[in-house]
Structures are given as C-alpha cells and as structure tokens.
Design a protein around this motif. Structure first.
Motif, PDB file in Angstrom:
ATOM      1  N   LEU A 264       2.354  15.956  -2.594  1.00 58.18           N
ATOM      2  CA  LEU A 264       1.334  17.047  -1.989  1.00 58.18           C
ATOM      3  C   LEU A 264       1.564  17.003  -0.128  1.00 58.18           C
ATOM      4  CD1 LEU A 264      -2.171  17.006  -3.506  1.00 58.18           C
ATOM      5  CD2 LEU A 264      -0.761  19.100  -3.125  1.00 58.18           C
ATOM      6  N   VAL A 265       1.682  15.864   0.260  1.00 57.30           N
ATOM      7  CA  VAL A 265       1.573  15.855   1.676  1.00 57.30           C
ATOM      8  C   VAL A 265       3.095  16.363   2.131  1.00 57.30           C
ATOM      9  CG1 VAL A 265       1.881  14.123   3.653  1.00 57.30           C
ATOM     10  CG2 VAL A 265       0.136  13.732   1.998  1.00 57.30           C
ATOM     11  N   SER A 266       4.224  15.727   1.509  1.00 56.80           N
ATOM     12  CA  SER A 266       5.571  16.170   1.665  1.00 56.80           C
ATOM     13  C   SER A 266       5.672  17.737   1.461  1.00 56.80           C
ATOM     14  CB  SER A 266       6.447  15.641   0.836  1.00 56.80           C
ATOM     15  OG  SER A 266       6.382  15.920  -0.549  1.00 56.80           O
ATOM     16  N   ILE A 267       5.141  18.319   0.560  1.00 51.94           N
ATOM     17  CA  ILE A 267       5.100  19.908   0.390  1.00 51.94           C
ATOM     18  C   ILE A 267       4.529  20.577   1.340  1.00 51.94           C
ATOM     19  CG2 ILE A 267       4.281  21.696  -0.860  1.00 51.94           C
ATOM     20  CD1 ILE A 267       5.053  20.059  -3.383  1.00 51.94           C
ATOM     21  N   LEU A 268       3.281  20.103   1.948  1.00 54.78           N
ATOM     22  CA  LEU A 268       2.333  20.783   3.054  1.00 54.78           C
ATOM     23  C   LEU A 268       3.312  20.518   4.214  1.00 54.78           C
ATOM     24  CD1 LEU A 268      -1.195  20.086   1.861  1.00 54.78           C
ATOM     25  CD2 LEU A 268       0.207  22.097   1.577  1.00 54.78           C
ATOM     26  N   VAL A 269       3.803  19.779   4.523  1.00 53.18           N
ATOM     27  CA  VAL A 269       4.538  19.416   5.925  1.00 53.18           C
ATOM     28  C   VAL A 269       5.819  20.281   5.614  1.00 53.18           C
ATOM     29  CG1 VAL A 269       5.976  17.650   7.086  1.00 53.18           C
ATOM     30  CG2 VAL A 269       4.068  17.121   6.294  1.00 53.18           C
ATOM     31  N   ILE A 270       6.724  20.170   4.753  1.00 52.89           N
ATOM     32  CA  ILE A 270       7.919  21.029   4.657  1.00 52.89           C
ATOM     33  C   ILE A 270       7.866  22.286   4.333  1.00 52.89           C
ATOM     34  CG2 ILE A 270      10.243  21.036   3.509  1.00 52.89           C
ATOM     35  CD1 ILE A 270       9.673  17.919   2.873  1.00 52.89           C
ATOM     36  N   LEU A 271       6.932  22.885   3.813  1.00 54.01           N
ATOM     37  CA  LEU A 271       6.741  24.077   3.207  1.00 54.01           C
ATOM     38  C   LEU A 271       6.778  25.101   4.570  1.00 54.01           C
ATOM     39  CD1 LEU A 271       6.272  26.232   0.830  1.00 54.01           C
ATOM     40  CD2 LEU A 271       3.671  25.778   1.516  1.00 54.01           C
ATOM     41  N   PRO A 272       6.051  24.819   5.734  1.00 53.38           N
ATOM     42  CA  PRO A 272       6.020  25.832   6.844  1.00 53.38           C
ATOM     43  C   PRO A 272       7.811  25.845   7.330  1.00 53.38           C
ATOM     44  CG  PRO A 272       4.221  24.504   7.151  1.00 53.38           C
ATOM     45  CD  PRO A 272       4.979  24.001   5.982  1.00 53.38           C
ATOM     46  N   ILE A 273       8.378  24.864   7.400  1.00 49.80           N
ATOM     47  CA  ILE A 273       9.930  24.895   7.769  1.00 49.80           C
ATOM     48  C   ILE A 273      10.692  25.664   6.876  1.00 49.80           C
ATOM     49  CG2 ILE A 273      11.624  23.471   8.285  1.00 49.80           C
ATOM     50  CD1 ILE A 273       9.890  21.143   8.610  1.00 49.80           C
ATOM     51  N   LEU A 274      10.368  25.591   5.233  1.00 44.44           N
ATOM     52  CA  LEU A 274      11.138  26.355   4.585  1.00 44.44           C
ATOM     53  C   LEU A 274      10.694  27.931   4.782  1.00 44.44           C
ATOM     54  CD1 LEU A 274      10.594  24.156   1.433  1.00 44.44           C
ATOM     55  CD2 LEU A 274      12.705  24.415   2.838  1.00 44.44           C
ATOM     56  N   PHE A 275       9.462  28.152   4.906  1.00 47.16           N
ATOM     57  CA  PHE A 275       9.330  29.659   5.232  1.00 47.16           C
ATOM     58  C   PHE A 275       9.834  30.128   6.348  1.00 47.16           C
ATOM     59  CE2 PHE A 275       6.332  30.060   2.076  1.00 47.16           C
ATOM     60  CZ  PHE A 275       5.776  31.347   1.751  1.00 47.16           C
ATOM     61  N   SER A 276       9.893  29.399   7.463  1.00 43.83           N
ATOM     62  CA  SER A 276      10.778  29.920   8.599  1.00 43.83           C
ATOM     63  C   SER A 276      12.256  30.022   8.521  1.00 43.83           C
ATOM     64  CB  SER A 276      10.670  29.029   9.817  1.00 43.83           C
ATOM     65  OG  SER A 276      11.038  27.624   9.532  1.00 43.83           O
ATOM     66  N   ILE A 277      12.793  29.178   7.595  1.00 43.94           N
ATOM     67  CA  ILE A 277      14.102  29.366   7.161  1.00 43.94           C
ATOM     68  C   ILE A 277      14.340  30.585   6.477  1.00 43.94           C
ATOM     69  CG2 ILE A 277      16.219  28.320   6.079  1.00 43.94           C
ATOM     70  CD1 ILE A 277      15.043  25.505   6.950  1.00 43.94           C
ATOM     71  N   PHE A 278      13.859  30.923   5.203  1.00 43.67           N
ATOM     72  CA  PHE A 278      13.997  31.664   4.359  1.00 43.67           C
ATOM     73  C   PHE A 278      13.645  33.156   4.583  1.00 43.67           C
ATOM     74  CE2 PHE A 278      14.566  27.902   1.713  1.00 43.67           C
ATOM     75  CZ  PHE A 278      15.754  28.068   1.121  1.00 43.67           C
ATOM     76  N   LEU A 279      12.425  33.089   5.135  1.00 49.15           N
ATOM     77  CA  LEU A 279      11.925  34.522   5.318  1.00 49.15           C
ATOM     78  C   LEU A 279      12.134  35.111   6.639  1.00 49.15           C
ATOM     79  CD1 LEU A 279       8.053  34.010   4.410  1.00 49.15           C
ATOM     80  CD2 LEU A 279      10.108  34.751   2.889  1.00 49.15           C
ATOM     81  N   ASP A 280      13.043  34.310   7.624  1.00 48.82           N
ATOM     82  CA  ASP A 280      13.331  34.669   8.797  1.00 48.82           C
ATOM     83  C   ASP A 280      14.701  35.574   8.592  1.00 48.82           C
ATOM     84  OD1 ASP A 280      11.324  34.141  10.351  1.00 48.82           O
ATOM     85  OD2 ASP A 280      12.204  32.278  11.137  1.00 48.82           O
TER      86      ASP A 280
END
Length: 354
Positions: free
Chosen positions: A338-354
């Motif tokens: 859970l902690v790893s997902i909540l930490v990494i998820l914003p980074i993934l969003f910035s990579i894929f959605l940009d």
C-alpha cells in the motif's frame, strides 16, 4: 439521530451476524466478512434507508483487527522484518507491474480513458483511489466500480482457494494463561484491570494517531504498531476472546457492503467486460505471485495466497488467522504494498498522463 443510529447498528449487525452464522455452517470461507458484505449489499441495492454510524464502526473494527495482529508481536519480530525485505519488494514490484499491464489492457480493449483505467486497476484501496480520482478530475464512479468488484472478487476467490490448503495449524494468538498462581484475588483482579486498560488504551491511541496521520488503513496500522511494540517489550496486556474479532469482521463486511447501491449494479452490466477482465487478470497474477513467494520463502501456501491477494490490508488481515495464515506476515506485506503504491502512483501518473 442517536436512536436511529442504534437501530441501524443492531439491525445490520443482527442481519449480518445471522448470514455469517449460516455461511459458517456451510463452511464457506471468511463467513464473518463475506456474510455481512452480501446482506448489506443486498439491502443497499434495494435502497433500504438505514442510519448507521459508518465511521465509528469502521474505526473500531480496524483497531480491533489491528490489535489482534499486534498481540502476535514478540522479540523475534525484528528478525521477521529483516526476512520480509525481499518478499515485500517482489510483491510491490509485481503488483505495480500487474496494475500497469491491466490498465493498458483496459485502455486498449475498452473505451475507458487511460486515467480511469490506471486508477481502476491500481491495488491501492477503494477509498484511496476514489480520493485520487476526485483530486485529478477522473471518472470517480467507474474507478470505484472497478475497485469494488475487484475487491469483492478477490474476497471470494482467494479465501476459497486458501480454504483448500488451510490446515489450521498456525499458532493462535497468545491468550491469557489460566495457570493457577498463589496470588491474592484482589491483586489478580487489579492486574487484570490494568491489562484491560493498557490494551484498550494502546489500541485507541494507536488507531487515532494512525487516522490523523492520513496513512492508508491508518487505524489498523496504528493499533497494530502500538499494541505490537508494547507486546515485543514484554508488557502484559489483555488478550480478548476470539468472538470480539468475529464482531470486528462483521463490521468490516458491513462497511464494504455499503459501497453497493442500485446504480452500482446497473453500472455493473455496462462495465461487465472491463470488470471481468480486470478481476480475472488480477487474481491470476496474484496466484502466480503466491507460488513465487512460496518458492522463495518458507511460508505456508495460505500465507502466500493472502499476502499476494489484490485485496485490502483490512480485509486480508481480518481473515488471515481464521484461514490458517500468519496474520503478522500478511499485514506487513500488504502494508509495504500500500505504501509503495501510494508513493509511486503520483509519479506514474505524471509520466503516463503527460
């Protein structure tokens, strides 16, 4: 308001408890979670308007389950945490990779936008992903539907598979010793009272701190850590009877069931293919991961199955001991995920959605 809350409390716990008892008679897996989940989901889908103190019940259920897990802590936990390093890294990487693969499958094979597919596929918790969707102006309804049905599918399939391998041989939580001691009864009663207050105080304090810290499943984690640390330092405290854990499991089932409404079931049919695709892919991936964990560790298969399940920390922690798994390992593995997902998820969003 108070009377209506009390009525709803007794009514939902009464109906959920009856369904749970019937499910246990048929030896269904995790009856005290799945039974109330089904009864509450049915009532909510029929638009039965019942006042219920959801936040209070959710908080108390989580700190109870967390405290039961914390009671298993001892002086050997430091060694256990060291041994969990590589399995937890494997699990976190595997679940994140699975979430990304499922998201791109949904995006390619359905008309869902990439943002909805990503949040709907990420195993980061229903409430947490709904909050992410709100903050990013993503379709909250479809994200919640994908999350809820993935959670429910995992809650049915993983325990069902686990029950086939469960030998119920895991060591139970340590309980208060009934050995006769030459101690004055008044002193013994005072000692018991002190143990009650220590246990209840630590559980509530830990749950409250975890909640205000905005940690994922903060109430459960906080109570688990506070009770566990004092147990590891040898502090004597009350060990509740198992029926209290069953009551907490009923509370968890009720709060999950409240995610379902009539609109949820209507939208289920329009979202049937994405739901089926996501749930099937997640469960198959979890099964492969569980066998990898079994290969690289000396855990029993039930512990590996529940540790790899694409379900919530609260739900898997609630049924772990009942299924014959090690609840401490299961809870710690899901915490790291859970902690790893909540930490990494914003980074993934910035990579894929940009």
């Amino acid at each position: 308001m108070l009377l209506s809350h009390l009525f709803g409390l007794f009514f939902l716990f009464g109906t959920g408890g009856c369904v749970a008892w019937c499910a246990s008679q048929f030896r269904l897996p995790a009856p005290f979670v799945l039974g109330p989940l089904l009864s509450t989901a049915l009532l909510w889908s029929l638009d039965v308007n019942i006042s219920f103190p959801t936040n209070v019940v959710s908080f108390l259920s989580k700190i109870t389950i967390g405290s039961f897990i914390g009671l298993r802590f001892d002086r050997n936990c430091a060694k256990l945490l060291g041994n969990l390093a590589w399995p937890s890294i494997l699990q976190s990487f595997w679940m994140l990779s699975t979430s990304l693969v499922c998201a791109f499958l949904l995006y390619t094979l359905t008309d869902l936008p990439l943002s909805t597919a990503l949040l709907g596929s990420t195993t980061g918790g229903v409430a947490e992903m709904a909050l992410f969707a709100l903050s990013l102006n993503v379709d909250v309804a479809n994200v919640t539907i994908l999350q809820v049905f993935r959670l429910v599918a995992s809650m049915f399939v993983i325990p069902l598979l686990s029950s086939k391998y469960s030998d119920q041989s895991s060591q139970p939580c340590r309980s208060f010793s009934g050995e006769e001691k030459s101690i004055d009864s008044e002193i013994l009663n005072r000692s018991k009272q002190r143990e009650y207050f220590i246990f209840i105080g630590l559980a509530i304090l830990g749950g409250w701190i975890g909640t205000i810290s905005n940690l994922p499943a903060g109430a459960l984690l906080g109570s688990m850590v506070f009770v566990g640390l004092f147990c590891a330092f040898g502090v004597s405290m009350w060990h509740p009877p198992k029926f209290i854990r069953s009551i907490a499991q009923i509370g968890v089932g009720i709060t999950i069931g409240m995610y379902f409404t009539r609109d949820t079931f209507y939208q289920f049919f329009s979202m049937f293919f994405p739901i089926l695709l996501l749930s099937s892919a997640m469960i198959v991936s979890a099964l492969v991961l569980s066998f990898l964990l079994k290969k690289f560790t000396n855990w029993n298969l039930v512990t590996c199955l529940l540790s790899a399940a694409p379900a919530g920390l609260t739900q898997m922690g609630a049924i772990a001991e009942e299924m014959g798994a090690d609840p401490l390992i299961v809870s710690l593995m899901h915490t790291v995920r859970l902690v790893s997902i909540l930490v990494i998820l914003p980074i993934l969003f910035s990579i894929f959605l940009d």
